[in-house]
Motif scaffolding. Structure first.
Motif, PDB file in Angstrom:
ATOM      1  N   ARG A   4       1.033  -1.133  -0.149  1.00  0.00           N
ATOM      2  CA  ARG A   4       0.018  -0.014  -0.098  1.00  0.00           C
ATOM      3  C   ARG A   4       0.808   0.953   0.180  1.00  0.00           C
ATOM      4  O   ARG A   4       0.278   2.381  -0.425  1.00  0.00           O
ATOM      5  CB  ARG A   4      -0.806   0.265   1.554  1.00  0.00           C
TER       6      ARG A   4
ATOM      7  N   GLU B 299       1.742   2.170  -3.467  1.00  0.00           N
ATOM      8  CA  GLU B 299       0.452   2.280  -4.480  1.00  0.00           C
ATOM      9  C   GLU B 299       0.449   3.667  -4.243  1.00  0.00           C
ATOM     10  O   GLU B 299      -0.020   4.276  -4.845  1.00  0.00           O
ATOM     11  CB  GLU B 299      -0.440   1.204  -4.523  1.00  0.00           C
ATOM     12  N   ASP B 300      -0.075   3.601  -2.514  1.00  0.00           N
ATOM     13  CA  ASP B 300      -0.403   4.903  -2.469  1.00  0.00           C
ATOM     14  C   ASP B 300       1.013   6.202  -1.393  1.00  0.00           C
ATOM     15  O   ASP B 300       0.488   5.377   0.057  1.00  0.00           O
ATOM     16  CB  ASP B 300      -2.340   4.945  -1.072  1.00  0.00           C
TER      17      ASP B 300
ATOM     18  N   SER C 282      -0.345   7.515   1.999  1.00  0.00           N
ATOM     19  CA  SER C 282      -0.001   7.176   2.944  1.00  0.00           C
ATOM     20  C   SER C 282       1.184   7.080   4.055  1.00  0.00           C
ATOM     21  O   SER C 282       0.968   6.901   5.073  1.00  0.00           O
ATOM     22  CB  SER C 282      -0.598   5.273   2.623  1.00  0.00           C
TER      23      SER C 282
END
Length: 306
Positions: A240, A243-244, A247
């Motif tokens: 994650r 991908e982000d 975050s």
């Protein structure tokens, strides 16, 4: 040429072709190949007969020109099957980059100096060696600076999997690592030799280093080489933070805030309840950081599945 010649020609081709394919497993692909060869042979036999070759000799000659039937079948199967991806070990071996001798020598020497400084620091703190407080602080600085230099130097090197990090970011990573380690070592000196009020300085050094490292980690772009990126795509399970990036940045901020609170609480506990209780705050900060990490990595997936 009489009317029976085409029939005879076809019969000879069928017989000789069946003999050539004897022992070959007739899969649908192989059967298609056989029919294609049959058509080509009939055309070739007609050419040979037109040039004056006897029909029986023409059929045998056309078959002989084909060569090894099994090699044709194997070649067709290899062309039809997808190419196997290169294994990670083979790709790593093909793209291997050996470390520079100068880097290896520097790393070994500086690491030895840092290790000696750490050993002397510990021996001085436990009373085995009689060092002054200034010497212990100096050993803390040498320990942190040594490993900081090693970190920065390592990040500046090209490796088998990674491109070298830009000098500015490598120095920032190295300096932050050095400050973090020196701050932790200095905290030990404070607990043993100095007034405990000095622990605030150690806490500030550690918190600042963690904050910078979190920022650098959150803003770090890909430095993997193309072959490594392809390997990661083939084996990707999902990350994650990659991908982000937002975050990842939030996690860095949460981490810095968590450890800031943990160190403040540790200091308060030390001055009010007793320094034996101070590590409880640090353990609590570590637990909170793990919980935040777990929620940020898996919380969204759990909610989406629910």
């Amino acid at each position: 040429m009489n009317a029976t010649d085409p029939i005879r020609r076809s019969t000879d081709i069928h017989r000789l072709l069946d003999e050539a394919f004897a022992g070959v497993e007739l899969t649908p692909e192989t059967q298609d190949l056989k029919e294609e060869i049959r058509d080509n042979l009939l055309f070739r036999v007609a050419e040979l007969e037109a040039s004056g070759v006897e029909p029986s000799d023409a059929a045998r000659r056309a078959i002989a020109e084909l060569g090894d039937i099994r090699a044709l079948v194997d070649g067709e199967a290899a062309a039809a099957s997808p190419a196997r991806p290169e294994s990670a070990s083979a790709a790593a071996l093909r793209n291997q980059v050996r470390p520079k001798p100068g880097f290896v020598v520097r790393t070994v020497l500086i690491s030895i100096v840092a290790a000696v400084a750490l050993v002397l620091l510990v021996l001085g703190l436990v009373g085995v060696l009689s060092f002054g407080t200034g010497v212990l602080i100096g050993l803390s600085a040498v320990f942190g600076a040594g490993l900081g230099v090693v970190t920065a130097d390592a990040l500046r090197q090209e490796t088998t999997t990674n491109h070298p990090l830009p000098t500015g970011r490598a120095v920032a990573f190295g300096a932050s690592t050095g400050v973090l380690l020196a701050g932790l070592a200095f905290t030990g000196v404070v607990i043993v030799r100095l007034d405990l009020a000095w622990i605030i300085l150690g806490a500030l050094l550690v918190i600042a280093a963690i904050g910078v490292l979190s920022y650098l980690g959150a803003t770090q772009t890909n430095r993997h080489k193309p072959w490594m990126v392809e390997q990661q795509r083939a084996m990707r399970t999902g990350n994650r933070f990659e991908e982000d990036p937002a975050s990842a940045a939030r996690f860095g901020i949460y981490t810095a805030a968590t450890w800031t609170v943990a160190f403040v609480v540790a200091i308060v506990l030390g001055f009010t309840v007793g320094w034996l209780w101070a590590p409880v705050a640090l353990v609590g900060g570590f637990v909170v950081m793990l919980i935040v990490l777990a929620r940020m990595l898996f919380g969204a997936d759990a909610r989406s599945k629910g």
